[in-house]
Design a protein around this motif. Structure first.
Motif, PDB file in Angstrom:
ATOM      1  N   ALA A  62       0.734  -1.241   0.112  1.00  0.00           N
ATOM      2  CA  ALA A  62      -0.105   0.129  -0.021  1.00  0.00           C
ATOM      3  C   ALA A  62       0.832   1.305   0.088  1.00  0.00           C
ATOM      4  O   ALA A  62       2.014   1.304   0.497  1.00  0.00           O
ATOM      5  N   ASN A  63       0.330   2.319  -0.254  1.00  0.00           N
ATOM      6  CA  ASN A  63       1.027   3.577  -0.314  1.00  0.00           C
ATOM      7  C   ASN A  63       1.408   3.953   1.092  1.00  0.00           C
ATOM      8  O   ASN A  63       0.532   3.839   1.897  1.00  0.00           O
ATOM      9  N   PRO A 168       7.151  -1.516   7.423  1.00  0.00           N
ATOM     10  CA  PRO A 168       6.531  -2.532   8.276  1.00  0.00           C
ATOM     11  C   PRO A 168       5.890  -3.602   7.546  1.00  0.00           C
ATOM     12  O   PRO A 168       5.779  -4.670   7.656  1.00  0.00           O
ATOM     13  N   ASP A 169       5.131  -3.250   6.074  1.00  0.00           N
ATOM     14  CA  ASP A 169       4.658  -4.013   5.388  1.00  0.00           C
ATOM     15  C   ASP A 169       5.758  -4.560   4.151  1.00  0.00           C
ATOM     16  O   ASP A 169       5.199  -5.260   3.011  1.00  0.00           O
TER      17      ASP A 169
END
Length: 610
Positions: A62-63, A168-169
């Motif tokens: 995600a952005n 984190p992603d």
């Protein structure tokens, strides 16, 4: 700070606007653009940004809420945060050492980094910062580091580096590297008072802000623009005056045109450079400079393309005047055509460079133009060949309008040299049109440029001619050549060259001084008649072909004239005046112009010629 490469002009701004309103153009553009690392501008023009050249795969993550997925997003986010004075948010763009993070004030570091960039640093224009999550791959800094600017601390300059970390992603997060952060000195109370602009400005100008920047900074920029332009104008004018005073060639037409072409672009470039240096020295906010960083590149593009434009005008106008003085209208047409084509190319190049600078992907457009250009070139191959041929004809000038020439098997007068073909009027008064591409590769014999005409007959005399008769002829025929005012005396020779199958051959070699072919025919006719008189006076005659049955009609040779000729030769021998094998200089001088030409009885000699 040095600019390495100025850049081009907008296609919509005319040269007159630049000349008459250059100060206004400079003020507007320079207020928006404070600094241009020219080496980066050079890279911008010669290579396309990685973001624009490669197709990026869709990210699987995600952005980032702060826009830190790319180096450009990190720089933009940091600038916006400090413009809003949200230093806690700005600290999230810094990579702090985990071991010392508890002891470090991220907001204070962010404010210190802003102050460092305001007073002793710079950030590259956004178009020069990668918008690719992977960063630049050809900067020799490794896959996880990108250089986005420079800064100076205690007289030492270092690179401002972004470092790619893992979020984190699992997606990339770009932050100002820990090495860069560690070199940022914390603000002291004296430094916190502000830059030179802040210290010299009234309080209300410092406290009133526009776009996150005190009004004092905007006013300082305007004053710096005016001062930089006036200083650049003074330096340029003094330099040009001194150059014209000390270098005489600077006052000549061609050199003066080139100098004038350089004057305005150098003035703009110098003014921008002075403005950039001054704005950094007085501490104009990095927020202002970065907000309008793209315009800086456009100013550079405008400078270089304006220089090319003016040089093109200067050189083509000089060439046009020279061709006009030579009455070469075809050359003038070619120069005008080439100038228009070159200006169109300059406009297109500037437009593409500006679009690329502001982030528009021009790759697809360039590919389409390339394919279209190839198709057009294939379809107009003959047209291009003829145009190139016309340029070759104009540059080499093997023939001009009005020249009488021979092109292949065609003999005639050139009536017109166009951009596609050349027209020749033949002796039969017809018009032959020859494509210039074919004409440029054809053998051309131009009669118009010869300075004299070759007179080269060979007289065949009868075998009954005696040696003394031949001697008489050699002397008298040479005398005619030396005496005639329309015959060049060097070389002018008459030689007994051969005992042929049916004649004794005398070769005559001379050049006739005539302005055109008609006058040459007149002089040649006069020489032939005079030489026929000499042959008759010698007592011999021209030989007939051996196949002709002339014996019954032959009246034989004149014994009286033969005796006279032999007597004359005997007298020459006794007096030592035999002008064989060559005439002496005194005899040549006495003979010069002793023949009346035009001959006696001619209407031209009596003044009745029209």
């Amino acid at each position: 700070m040095v600019f390495d490469r100025p850049v081009s002009t907008s296609s919509q701004i005319s040269k007159k606007l630049f000349r008459d309103y250059s100060w206004l153009f400079f003020i507007i553009c320079s207020v928006l653009a404070l600094q241009l690392p020219i080496t980066q501008a050079h890279a911008q023009l010669l290579s396309t940004d990685t973001t624009n050249n490669t197709e990026q795969a869709e990210p699987e993550w995600a952005n980032d809420s702060l826009g830190r997925r790319t180096p450009r997003g990190t720089v933009e986010g940091f600038i916006k945060a400090v413009a809003n004075e949200d230093y806690d948010k700005a600290a999230q763009f810094l990579r702090l050492d985990p071991d010392l993070q508890d002891d470090m004030d991220g907001a204070a570091l962010a404010q210190s980094l802003q102050r460092l960039l305001d007073q002793n640093g710079r950030i590259f224009p956004y178009s020069q910062i990668s918008n690719d999550p992977g960063g630049l791959e050809d900067d020799n800094l490794g896959p996880n580091l990108d250089r986005v600017g420079t800064a100076t601390v205690n007289g030492e300059t270092f690179n401002v580096i972004l470092e790619k970390t893992e979020g984190p992603d699992g997606g990339p997060i770009w932050l100002f590297s820990s090495q860069t952060v560690q070199r940022v000195p914390l603000l002291t109370e004296e430094e916190a008072t502000g830059s030179v602009v802040d210290r010299l400005s009234p309080r209300f100008l410092r406290e009133t802000k526009w776009g996150g920047v005190p009004i004092a900074h905007w006013m300082a920029m305007l004053l710096l623009v005016i001062g930089a332009y006036l200083l650049a104008w003074s330096i340029t004018s003094f330099t040009l005056y001194t150059l014209r005073l000390l270098w005489y060639k600077a006052r000549q037409e061609a050199t003066a045109g080139i100098i004038r072409a350089f004057a305005l672009p150098i003035k703009i470039y110098l003014a921008v450079w002075l403005f950039v240096v001054a704005s950094e020295q007085v501490g104009v906010s990095i927020i202002v400079r970065q907000r309008f960083s793209e315009v800086t590149i456009i100013v550079g593009v405008a400078a270089i393309l304006l220089l090319i434009w003016r040089l093109l005008d200067a050189t083509t106008r000089f060439t046009e005047r020279r061709l006009t003085r030579r009455n070469n209208m075809a050359g003038v047409s070619a120069v005008l055509f080439l100038r228009r084509a070159a200006k169109i190319a300059i406009v297109v190049l500037g437009f593409i460079a500006i679009l690329d600078t502001v982030g528009v992907d021009v790759t697809a457009g360039l590919a389409a133009l390339g394919i279209g250009g190839i198709a057009l070139a294939l379809g107009a191959q003959k047209t291009v060949e003829n145009f190139v041929g016309s340029v070759t004809l104009i540059a080499d000038q093997p023939l001009r309008v009005g020249d009488f020439c021979k092109v292949g098997d065609i003999v005639g007068t050139v009536e017109q040299i166009g951009m596609r073909s050349t027209r020749i009027r033949t002796l039969a008064r017809t018009i032959v049109t020859i494509p210039n591409g074919e004409l440029a590769s054809t053998k051309i014999e131009n009669y118009a440029h010869r300075d004299r005409f070759w007179f080269h007959p060979t007289f065949g005399l009868r075998f009954e001619s005696t040696p003394d008769q031949l001697r008489f002829l050699l002397v008298e025929l040479r005398a005619i050549l030396y005496a005639h005012p329309k015959v060049s005396p060097t070389p002018a020779r008459v030689r007994f060259i051969e005992i042929g199958a049916d004649s004794l051959n005398i070769e005559i070699f001379a050049y006739i001084l005539a302005k055109d072919f008609d006058q040459f025919l007149e002089v040649q006719e006069d020489l032939y008649l005079r030489m026929m008189d000499i042959v008759e006076a010698s007592g011999t005659g021209f030989a007939f072909p051996s196949q002709t049955l002339y014996i019954a009609r032959d009246q034989g040779l004149s014994k009286e004239k033969g005796a006279e000729a032999e007597e004359q030769v005997r007298k020459w021998r006794e007096a030592g005046e035999m002008q064989i094998p060559s005439f002496n200089s005194d005899r040549i001088q006495n003979l010069r112009n002793s023949i009346s030409y035009p001959p006696e009885g001619s209407s031209q000699q009596n003044g009745r010629a029209t």
